[in-house]
Design a protein around this motif. Structure first.
Motif, mmCIF file in Angstrom:
data_model
loop_
_atom_site.group_PDB
_atom_site.id
_atom_site.type_symbol
_atom_site.label_atom_id
_atom_site.label_comp_id
_atom_site.label_asym_id
_atom_site.label_seq_id
_atom_site.Cartn_x
_atom_site.Cartn_y
_atom_site.Cartn_z
ATOM 1 N N VAL A 1 0.824 -1.208 0.000
ATOM 2 C CA VAL A 1 0.000 0.000 0.000
ATOM 3 C C VAL A 1 0.858 1.258 0.000
ATOM 4 N N ILE A 2 1.926 1.257 0.793
ATOM 5 C CA ILE A 2 2.774 2.446 0.900
ATOM 6 C C ILE A 2 3.704 2.507 -0.295
ATOM 7 N N ASP A 3 3.609 3.576 -1.016
ATOM 8 C CA ASP A 3 4.464 3.785 -2.185
ATOM 9 C C ASP A 3 5.747 4.468 -1.714
ATOM 10 N N THR A 4 6.824 3.720 -1.682
ATOM 11 C CA THR A 4 8.094 4.254 -1.169
ATOM 12 C C THR A 4 8.688 5.310 -2.093
ATOM 13 N N GLU A 5 8.263 5.290 -3.359
ATOM 14 C CA GLU A 5 8.808 6.285 -4.280
ATOM 15 C C GLU A 5 8.218 7.672 -4.042
ATOM 16 N N LYS A 6 6.944 7.719 -3.632
ATOM 17 C CA LYS A 6 6.285 8.998 -3.413
ATOM 18 C C LYS A 6 6.236 9.386 -1.951
ATOM 19 N N SER A 7 6.555 8.473 -1.041
ATOM 20 C CA SER A 7 6.471 8.753 0.375
ATOM 21 C C SER A 7 7.784 8.390 1.049
ATOM 22 N N ASP A 8 8.102 9.172 2.079
ATOM 23 C CA ASP A 8 9.328 8.913 2.840
ATOM 24 C C ASP A 8 9.076 7.965 4.002
ATOM 25 N N VAL A 9 7.850 7.493 4.175
ATOM 26 C CA VAL A 9 7.515 6.618 5.296
ATOM 27 C C VAL A 9 8.067 5.229 5.028
ATOM 28 N N ASN A 10 8.718 4.694 6.003
ATOM 29 C CA ASN A 10 9.236 3.325 5.927
ATOM 30 C C ASN A 10 8.111 2.364 6.274
ATOM 31 N N ALA A 11 7.836 1.419 5.394
ATOM 32 C CA ALA A 11 6.720 0.496 5.608
ATOM 33 C C ALA A 11 6.909 -0.339 6.857
ATOM 34 N N LYS A 12 8.096 -0.814 7.090
ATOM 35 C CA LYS A 12 8.341 -1.663 8.273
ATOM 36 C C LYS A 12 8.204 -0.864 9.557
ATOM 37 N N VAL A 13 8.692 0.381 9.539
ATOM 38 C CA VAL A 13 8.555 1.223 10.733
ATOM 39 C C VAL A 13 7.081 1.567 10.987
ATOM 40 N N ALA A 14 6.358 1.858 9.927
ATOM 41 C CA ALA A 14 4.935 2.161 10.081
ATOM 42 C C ALA A 14 4.170 0.966 10.628
ATOM 43 N N TYR A 15 4.526 -0.225 10.174
ATOM 44 C CA TYR A 15 3.845 -1.423 10.676
ATOM 45 C C TYR A 15 4.135 -1.633 12.156
ATOM 46 N N SER A 16 5.384 -1.508 12.543
ATOM 47 C CA SER A 16 5.756 -1.757 13.948
ATOM 48 C C SER A 16 5.206 -0.689 14.880
ATOM 49 N N ASP A 17 5.079 0.569 14.384
ATOM 50 C CA ASP A 17 4.619 1.654 15.255
ATOM 51 C C ASP A 17 3.096 1.760 15.331
ATOM 52 N N ARG A 18 2.433 1.531 14.234
ATOM 53 C CA ARG A 18 0.994 1.850 14.183
ATOM 54 C C ARG A 18 0.077 0.634 14.049
ATOM 55 N N VAL A 19 0.626 -0.503 13.683
ATOM 56 C CA VAL A 19 -0.234 -1.665 13.438
ATOM 57 C C VAL A 19 0.072 -2.817 14.372
ATOM 58 N N LYS A 20 1.280 -3.144 14.542
ATOM 59 C CA LYS A 20 1.668 -4.333 15.288
ATOM 60 C C LYS A 20 1.185 -4.256 16.733
#
Length: 249
Positions: free
Chosen positions: A45-64
């Protein structure tokens, strides 16, 4: 204010000592299949090319370890609607009345075929005879209508009287097919009389352009002009009528 306060990242990961005091559940059970699917889904879902958000960091911080409601709770649109009768009309719980269209669909005012029998309405006619007699003070109705002094008062009572159960016959009409029809009034609407005839038929006779003979007793009757009765029975009872000239057919 120290210079360190200006460099604090508001979205930085909370320290472990703060997490332990927050009361957030850390032992949420997770299906193994979900545990593999969720991180991969977030990475897609997270487009790394258009966003600076790291998918793994977002998962560990907001979902896990959190219980997330991914969709809105299902709301049954018919839960607030009650079905009325066989027609299945939805009626809002907060609404106190149903519309005229819904009444027609429900056939509230329709007389069933098995109830269209003349003998079933004879008790209603006998009841109406007592009612009209008491309305005129148990005095001779014909004499009151013939007396010039009492005529106006008698006519005022008659035009406001309820005609359900009265015997009517069509004396004159613009449509010759209605002339001669007689029966007991089963229903009265604003524009028509519904009569039950002696041969067990339901006939709808319009009031407009018709003159009816109303049987007041066994030996007296009077003529009423349908054009002057173009009201509902409840409206006639409360309306103040003024004398108007009648144009004959």
């Amino acid at each position: 204010m120290s210079s360190n306060a200006n460099t604090i990242d508001l979205y930085a990961q909370l320290p472990k000592n703060v997490k332990s005091k927050s009361g957030a559940p850390t032992d949420v059970p997770m299906d193994p299949a979900t545990g593999k699917f969720t991180p991969a889904f977030i990475e897609r879902v997270i487009d790394t090319e258009k966003s600076d958000v790291n998918a793994k960091v977002a998962y560990s911080d907001r979902v896990k370890g959190r219980m997330l409601l991914l969709t809105n709770p299902f709301k049954d649109k018919t839960s607030k609607l009650d079905k009325i009768g066989d027609a299945g009309i939805g009626k809002k719980s907060g609404r106190k009345k149903i519309t005229a269209k819904e009444k027609r669909q429900l056939k509230i005012y329709d007389i069933p075929e098995e109830a269209r029998r003349y003998e079933l309405f004879l008790p209603l006619h006998r009841l109406w005879t007592k009612y009209i007699s008491s309305l005129f003070g148990d005095r001779d109705i014909a004499s009151q209508l013939a007396d010039a002094k009492q005529q106006q008062q008698a006519l005022g009572r008659l035009i406001k009287a309820d005609l359900h159960g009265a015997k009517l016959s069509v004396e004159r009409s613009k449509c010759p097919n209605f002339v001669g029809i007689s029966g007991i009034v089963a229903q009265e609407t604003k524009n028509a009389f519904k009569l039950i005839t002696p041969d067990n038929r339901l006939v709808v006779v319009p009031k407009a352009r018709c003159v009816f003979a109303l049987e007041l007793s066994s030996d007296s009757q009077c003529l009423i002009y349908g054009d002057q009765f173009m009201y509902r029975a409840s409206e006639r009872a409360a309306k103040k009528f003024k004398p108007k000239p009648t144009v004959d057919l």
